[in-house]
Every structure is written in C-alpha cells, then in structure tokens.
Write an enzyme that holds these catalytic residues in place. Structure first.
Site, PDB file in Angstrom:
ATOM      1  NE  ARG A   1      74.307  52.087 -53.449  1.00  0.00           N
ATOM      2  CZ  ARG A   1      75.810  52.311 -53.433  1.00  0.00           C
ATOM      3  NH1 ARG A   1      77.093  52.282 -52.457  1.00  0.00           N
ATOM      4  NH2 ARG A   1      76.601  51.881 -55.055  1.00  0.00           N
TER       5      ARG A   1
ATOM      6  CD  GLN B   1      80.412  50.226 -61.270  1.00  0.00           C
ATOM      7  OE1 GLN B   1      80.234  51.048 -60.173  1.00  0.00           O
ATOM      8  NE2 GLN B   1      81.426  50.114 -62.180  1.00  0.00           N
TER       9      GLN B   1
ATOM     10  NE  ARG C   1      78.496  53.761 -61.246  1.00  0.00           N
ATOM     11  CZ  ARG C   1      77.939  53.929 -59.503  1.00  0.00           C
ATOM     12  NH1 ARG C   1      79.152  53.267 -59.284  1.00  0.00           N
ATOM     13  NH2 ARG C   1      77.453  54.653 -58.996  1.00  0.00           N
TER      14      ARG C   1
END
Ligand code: CP
Ligand code: NVA
Length: 307
Positions: free
Chosen positions: A102, A132, A291
């Site tokens: 990330r 996502q 997720r």
C-alpha cells in the site's frame, strides 16, 4: 510471473477465474476446511498508509492458506528512512514468496514490481484499489447484482472510482460517475477505460449530477471525500462535495431493491447518511468480510501463474 497492480492488466476471463477461486475457497473456509494452497509461503505486507481491512484480511488470508504474513510498516522499515524502493524490493523479494504494498504513487508500486522476484499485489495506491473492486464484484454476485448491473458512483474521482472504471470496462457493465467539477477522474485512466469499454460493450458515463446518475440504478456506491494523503484539503473538500451525500432521498431514485456498497472506512454525515449506511449494513459488512475471500482468490491465482 504476473503482478496484480491494476485490473487493466487482466482479461475478463482471468478476473473471473480469480473470483471463481475466491468463491471456492470461501466455501471451504466457511466449512472450516483449510486447504494449504500456499503452504509455508510468506507474504510481505508493506504499508506506507494506514489500514484496517487490508492488513487484517491479507494477514489472516495468507495464514488460512497455510502461509504467514509479515506486517512491514514503512515507519519501521528502512524504506521510511529513505532506502530506495528498488533496493527494498530486491531485498524483500529474495526472502518472501509474495508481496502486497500500500503506497502513494502507482509508479512506486510499479518500481517495486519491476525489481521484484515474486508477484506483487496493489493494496491501494493514489490511482487504484483493485483488490477492493474484486471484493465488490464478489459481493455483487452474492447479492444477485452481477447480471448487467447499472452502477452509480457518487463522489470523488479517486482511486476507488478509477478501479470501478476498470472493472466496468473489463466486465462490460454500465457505470455512471458523478463527481463535482474539478474532482473528476484522471483523464488518462478515463481514456484507457473507454478504450477497453469499446471491446466489452461497457457503457461508461460521467457527469456532475448525482441524482441523474443514481436514477434507476441497481447499485449505488461512494467513498470518502478526503482520501489518505489529502488531509490538508479537508476543509475545502467538505464544502465542494456538499450535495453529494448518499442519503435516503438519493437512494429513493435508484431501483427499490438497489444495494449500497462502501469500501470503508465510512464518514457518516459526509459521503453517506447514518440512516442509509445502517440500512445497508449487511451488504457493507459482507463486502468488508469479502476482502478476505477475494484476496485469497487473487493470491492463489498469482501463485498458480508463476513462471
Ligand atoms: N477498504 C480498505 O482498503 O480499508 P483499509 O484502509 O482499512 O484497509
Ligand atoms: N479513497 C480512499 C480509500 C480508502 C480505502 C483512500 O485512498 O484513502
């Protein structure tokens, strides 16, 4: 070897293969049948931004696949003190079997992937949030909304919107995007999505009227008005986005059985009203749980496609 940096890099069939794997592994997990698809593998998880869902779902997911996750916060590793991304990649990818990152710019993720010996997964950048959207598609299937859906995205033209563009373009469904003027999507990403849409038949439109976008749609979705890294713009953004809150008045323009998706975290009283959020909580928290399942599908698919 394949990396998972954006949905753009995959064919529709490949994306559906990952979803099918996710569904299979979710069913096994629900039956408490833990199949060691990635036995003894290590997933390095590098975070330059905060996270609740991404961290917990990847760490739990790799463990349930028979491996282990390493949480590597940029504050704690030398990357945060200026060690170059390419060196970080060349070190970590010699020791682990897969990496999730990330970070801010998509180019930093791409640089890591260029130097990596192992598959790299985008855990959110300023440009995209592809894991996502795989999750959101799995959720759409589970709530019976995957057949020619009309999706309305209301809010900021951000990483979530860009990934919605790619998902719609690849899978060929209708997406209506409504953003305030000056907060539209990145033109280069829009151009890519429209090009891909020509092949798939996806109908993608852009405007500045959220009510128009939501009219008669099957799915309404939004995201925070202030993404990570934009905290300085908060005051101005809250003013500009006035009128973009998804509330019951807005939802009443969608189909009566329309669902509402939110990647979370949600800011009630801003992009969504408390009432609308709570009314759709079952879908939203199934989406959050998914997720875990969607990313297992992605990790196992990448593992199965190593060169
Ligand atoms: N939706 C999402 O990515 O949540 P986190 O920021 O908590 O990981
Ligand atoms: N657009 C948001 C998504 C958070 C999951 C952000 O980038 O902060």
């Amino acid at each position: 070897m394949r990396h998972f940096l954006t949905l753009k890099d995959f064919t529709k069939d490949e994306l559906l293969e990952m979803i099918a794997l996710a569904q299979k592994i979710k069913a096994q997990t629900k039956q408490k049948k833990f199949v060691p698809y990635m036995e003894r593998q290590t997933l390095g998880m590098i975070f330059e931004k905060s996270s609740t869902r991404t961290r917990v779902s990847f760490e739990t997911g790799i463990y349930q696949l028979g491996g282990i996750g390493l949480f590597l916060s940029a504050n704690d590793i030398q990357l945060g003190r200026g060690e170059p991304m390419k060196d970080t990649s060349r070190v970590i990818s010699r020791m682990v079997d897969m990496v999730m990152i990330r970070t801010f710019e998509q180019s930093k993720l791409e640089e890591f992937a260029t130097y990596s010996k192992v598959p790299v997964i985008n855990g959110l950048t300023d440009s995209y949030h592809p894991v996502q959207l795989m999750t959101d598609y799995l959720t759409m299937i589970e709530f019976g909304k995957e057949k020619n859906p009309v999706v309305a995205y209301v809010g900021d033209g951000n990483n979530m919107t860009h990934s919605w563009l790619m998902l719609a373009a690849k899978l060929g469904f209708e997406l209506r995007v409504a953003t305030p003027k000056g907060y539209e999507c990145n033109p280069a990403i829009v151009a890519d999505a429209l090009e891909i849409a020509k092949e798939s038949g996806a109908k993608i439109s852009f405007g500045h009227d959220p009510r128009e976008a939501v009219k008669g749609c099957d799915i309404v979705t939004t995201d925070t008005w202030v993404s990570m890294g934009q905290e300085d713009e908060k005051e101005i953004r809250l003013k500009v986005f006035d009128g973009y809150m998804v509330d019951e008045a807005m939802m009443s323009l969608a189909k009566p059985d329309a669902i509402f998706l939110h990647c979370l975290p949600a800011y009630r009283g801003y992009e969504v009203s408390e009432e609308t959020f709570e009314k759709h909580a079952e879908v939203i928290f199934t989406e959050a749980e998914n997720r875990l399942h969607a990313q297992k599908g992605i990790m196992v698919w990448l593992d199965q496609h190593r060169g």
